[in-house]
Design a protein around this motif. Sequence first.
Motif, PDB file in Angstrom:
ATOM      1  N   ASP A  21       0.871  -1.176   0.000  1.00 23.82           N
ATOM      2  CA  ASP A  21       0.000   0.000   0.000  1.00 23.82           C
ATOM      3  C   ASP A  21       0.907   1.224   0.000  1.00 23.82           C
ATOM      4  O   ASP A  21       1.455   1.598   1.032  1.00 23.82           O
ATOM      5  CB  ASP A  21      -0.907   0.002   1.236  1.00 23.82           C
ATOM      6  CG  ASP A  21      -1.841   1.214   1.219  1.00 23.82           C
ATOM      7  OD1 ASP A  21      -1.604   2.120   0.387  1.00 23.82           O
ATOM      8  OD2 ASP A  21      -2.781   1.259   2.021  1.00 23.82           O
ATOM      9  N   ARG A  39       4.336   4.675   5.191  1.00 21.74           N
ATOM     10  CA  ARG A  39       3.983   3.469   4.431  1.00 21.74           C
ATOM     11  C   ARG A  39       5.175   2.949   3.631  1.00 21.74           C
ATOM     12  O   ARG A  39       5.276   1.761   3.382  1.00 21.74           O
ATOM     13  CB  ARG A  39       2.792   3.756   3.527  1.00 21.74           C
ATOM     14  CG  ARG A  39       1.528   3.833   4.339  1.00 21.74           C
ATOM     15  CD  ARG A  39       0.297   3.956   3.524  1.00 21.74           C
ATOM     16  NE  ARG A  39      -0.857   3.913   4.404  1.00 21.74           N
ATOM     17  CZ  ARG A  39      -2.073   4.231   4.050  1.00 21.74           C
ATOM     18  NH1 ARG A  39      -2.329   4.627   2.824  1.00 21.74           N
ATOM     19  NH2 ARG A  39      -3.072   4.146   4.906  1.00 21.74           N
ATOM     20  N   ARG A  65      -8.025   7.298  -5.253  1.00 23.33           N
ATOM     21  CA  ARG A  65      -9.208   6.551  -5.694  1.00 23.33           C
ATOM     22  C   ARG A  65      -9.584   6.987  -7.100  1.00 23.33           C
ATOM     23  O   ARG A  65     -10.624   7.613  -7.326  1.00 23.33           O
ATOM     24  CB  ARG A  65     -10.383   6.826  -4.753  1.00 23.33           C
ATOM     25  CG  ARG A  65     -10.196   6.210  -3.393  1.00 23.33           C
ATOM     26  CD  ARG A  65     -11.348   6.554  -2.496  1.00 23.33           C
ATOM     27  NE  ARG A  65     -11.199   5.905  -1.194  1.00 23.33           N
ATOM     28  CZ  ARG A  65     -11.929   6.202  -0.148  1.00 23.33           C
ATOM     29  NH1 ARG A  65     -12.858   7.126  -0.231  1.00 23.33           N
ATOM     30  NH2 ARG A  65     -11.748   5.580   0.988  1.00 23.33           N
ATOM     31  N   ARG A 120      -5.435   0.549  -9.560  1.00 21.69           N
ATOM     32  CA  ARG A 120      -6.812   1.064  -9.515  1.00 21.69           C
ATOM     33  C   ARG A 120      -7.236   1.770 -10.806  1.00 21.69           C
ATOM     34  O   ARG A 120      -8.371   2.214 -10.921  1.00 21.69           O
ATOM     35  CB  ARG A 120      -7.000   1.992  -8.317  1.00 21.69           C
ATOM     36  CG  ARG A 120      -7.068   1.251  -7.007  1.00 21.69           C
ATOM     37  CD  ARG A 120      -7.531   2.144  -5.874  1.00 21.69           C
ATOM     38  NE  ARG A 120      -7.723   1.365  -4.665  1.00 21.69           N
ATOM     39  CZ  ARG A 120      -8.009   1.891  -3.487  1.00 21.69           C
ATOM     40  NH1 ARG A 120      -8.127   3.195  -3.358  1.00 21.69           N
ATOM     41  NH2 ARG A 120      -8.191   1.121  -2.432  1.00 21.69           N
ATOM     42  N   SER A 149      -2.730  -1.785   5.372  1.00 28.79           N
ATOM     43  CA  SER A 149      -3.688  -0.667   5.312  1.00 28.79           C
ATOM     44  C   SER A 149      -4.724  -0.823   4.210  1.00 28.79           C
ATOM     45  O   SER A 149      -5.706  -0.079   4.165  1.00 28.79           O
ATOM     46  CB  SER A 149      -2.938   0.653   5.173  1.00 28.79           C
ATOM     47  OG  SER A 149      -1.828   0.503   4.342  1.00 28.79           O
ATOM     48  N   HIS A 152      -8.483  -4.381   4.204  1.00 26.61           N
ATOM     49  CA  HIS A 152      -9.933  -4.426   4.433  1.00 26.61           C
ATOM     50  C   HIS A 152     -10.708  -4.329   3.126  1.00 26.61           C
ATOM     51  O   HIS A 152     -11.927  -4.261   3.134  1.00 26.61           O
ATOM     52  CB  HIS A 152     -10.359  -3.328   5.401  1.00 26.61           C
ATOM     53  CG  HIS A 152     -10.024  -1.919   4.951  1.00 26.61           C
ATOM     54  ND1 HIS A 152      -8.823  -1.588   4.386  1.00 26.61           N
ATOM     55  CD2 HIS A 152     -10.751  -0.779   4.974  1.00 26.61           C
ATOM     56  CE1 HIS A 152      -8.818  -0.301   4.103  1.00 26.61           C
ATOM     57  NE2 HIS A 152      -9.980   0.212   4.438  1.00 26.61           N
ATOM     58  N   ARG A 153      -9.997  -4.289   2.000  1.00 23.95           N
ATOM     59  CA  ARG A 153     -10.669  -4.234   0.694  1.00 23.95           C
ATOM     60  C   ARG A 153     -10.587  -5.607   0.039  1.00 23.95           C
ATOM     61  O   ARG A 153      -9.506  -6.188  -0.040  1.00 23.95           O
ATOM     62  CB  ARG A 153      -9.979  -3.206  -0.225  1.00 23.95           C
ATOM     63  CG  ARG A 153      -9.834  -1.830   0.392  1.00 23.95           C
ATOM     64  CD  ARG A 153     -11.128  -1.091   0.355  1.00 23.95           C
ATOM     65  NE  ARG A 153     -11.007   0.245   0.911  1.00 23.95           N
ATOM     66  CZ  ARG A 153     -11.946   0.814   1.660  1.00 23.95           C
ATOM     67  NH1 ARG A 153     -13.044   0.182   1.970  1.00 23.95           N
ATOM     68  NH2 ARG A 153     -11.788   2.031   2.103  1.00 23.95           N
ATOM     69  N   GLY A 366      -5.814   2.903   8.354  1.00 28.45           N
ATOM     70  CA  GLY A 366      -6.865   3.766   8.885  1.00 28.45           C
ATOM     71  C   GLY A 366      -8.096   2.891   9.053  1.00 28.45           C
ATOM     72  O   GLY A 366      -8.314   2.272  10.097  1.00 28.45           O
ATOM     73  N   GLY A 367      -8.859   2.771   7.941  1.00 29.01           N
ATOM     74  CA  GLY A 367     -10.042   1.905   7.942  1.00 29.01           C
ATOM     75  C   GLY A 367      -9.676   0.475   8.317  1.00 29.01           C
ATOM     76  O   GLY A 367     -10.404  -0.185   9.071  1.00 29.01           O
TER      77      GLY A 367
HETATM   78  C1  3PG Z   1      -5.957   4.091   3.236  1.00 35.29           C
HETATM   79  O1  3PG Z   1      -5.390   5.118   2.833  1.00 35.29           O
HETATM   80  O2  3PG Z   1      -6.582   4.027   4.307  1.00 35.29           O
HETATM   81  C2  3PG Z   1      -5.798   2.842   2.441  1.00 35.29           C
HETATM   82  O3  3PG Z   1      -4.829   3.001   1.472  1.00 35.29           O
HETATM   83  C3  3PG Z   1      -7.110   2.442   1.854  1.00 35.29           C
HETATM   84  O4  3PG Z   1      -7.500   3.377   0.912  1.00 35.29           O
HETATM   85  P1  3PG Z   1      -9.004   3.354   0.366  1.00 35.29           P
HETATM   86  O5  3PG Z   1      -9.882   3.777   1.519  1.00 35.29           O
HETATM   87  O6  3PG Z   1      -9.020   4.300  -0.788  1.00 35.29           O
HETATM   88  O7  3PG Z   1      -9.306   1.923  -0.049  1.00 35.29           O
END
Ligand code: 3PG
Length: 405
Positions: A21, A39, A65, A120, A149, A152-153, A366-367
């Motif tokens: 990431d 990172r 994104r 992406r 990071s 979660h995707r 983060g997420g």
């Molecule tokens: C983040 O920056 O939290 C991760 O790279 C995930 O990015 P995303 O929320 O665009 O999937």
Amino acid sequence: MYKSIKDIKNLKDKKVLLKLDLNLSLDKNGRIDQDSTLRIESVLKTIKFLLSKKTKIVIISYLGRPNGFDKKYKMDAVSKILSKYIGKKIKKLDSALPQDIEKDILKMKSGDIIMLENIRFYSEEEKNDKLFAKKLAKLFNIYVNDSFSNAHRAHMSCSAIMQYLPSYAGFRLEEEIKNLSLAMKKEAGKILILGGAKVDTKLMLIKKLNNSCDYILLGGVLANTFLALRQINIGKSIYDNKFLKLAKKIDSKKIILPIDAITAKKIYSTKIEIKDIKNISDDDMILDIGPKSVELFAKYIKKSKMILWNGPMGYFENKKFQKGTMDLVYCMKKYKSIVYTGGGETVTMIKKLKLEKVFKFISTGGGAMLEFLSGLELPAIKALNKNKMSAKGGSASGGKKSKLH
Ligand code: 3PG
């Protein structure tokens, strides 16, 4: 249970697809924020290990994104920064499509590093496309994921791809799992500090950790949502009324809200005021916690044994509203608190203030960190756990010249 990069035998000359990431923050001119490089630093151990084993490394990553191809999100600048950190040239390709990259991969020598274009840019990534994954996998022997990071995707490069390659966790991913698992342990004196947006994920986290935390201190949009729920006028402040019901279910005496605020009439207004939380006018916006809230929160920080912290207390993008968050960090420093933190913006801020040492562990997620702490099995970790292919035999035909289309 997943396999670790340390468990791979005979790495020499192997073609490794390395998922990282490298989603670094961009400043307002679209340039990479030099303070967002945690990172990069966090994956150097894995890259150096693979280099020491004389593998051929192909990095697959993303930035932002983008909706299809977007010049602003090309990986060129990221690849230059990474190259400086490892002191080695990285060949950046302008595509990540298997049919475009095959010839460059076949030409690789041991110790070479390639970085693919932003994955992406291709809709197959977010669709977790199996066919794309299968074609890509044919070019490699091994897959390594060092991208907590993004774990979660359920995206192609961190989920579907693992159906076709022997897959391993990189050093940083393992470190994240180890440390965040420690942070989840039930322990007396644990407090949770949450700010920023992402109200839904954070409410889930509060729900999950309600029993194991003594107190939950809130700032940002999350605090506004609870203030609105408790019938306190928040003026024009941003809150999330979609989640009021859920917030109501989990509201308790453990949740400590700001008692004063830094307000302005507009986000970029130069005129700011300090107001008691009960005196917010209809045209005010709450944009940071005030000094009395800092004092109140400091009391909880002082007596805590462990802190989990995610998200700023205010609208951190504007310098005028950074003080509340910064004061809390200085307070954690003063009381030598044991703090686990994470999240892109939070981490960039910590680096800018050179306060990394205050923290026991800074997650790159983060997420992903929030979901992990909420007890969810992240798709990339699930795929790693499920992967039973072996690097020696394996069913991947990596290394052989493959027919892709
Ligand atoms: C983040 O920056 O939290 C991760 O790279 C995930 O990015 P995303 O929320 O665009 O999937």
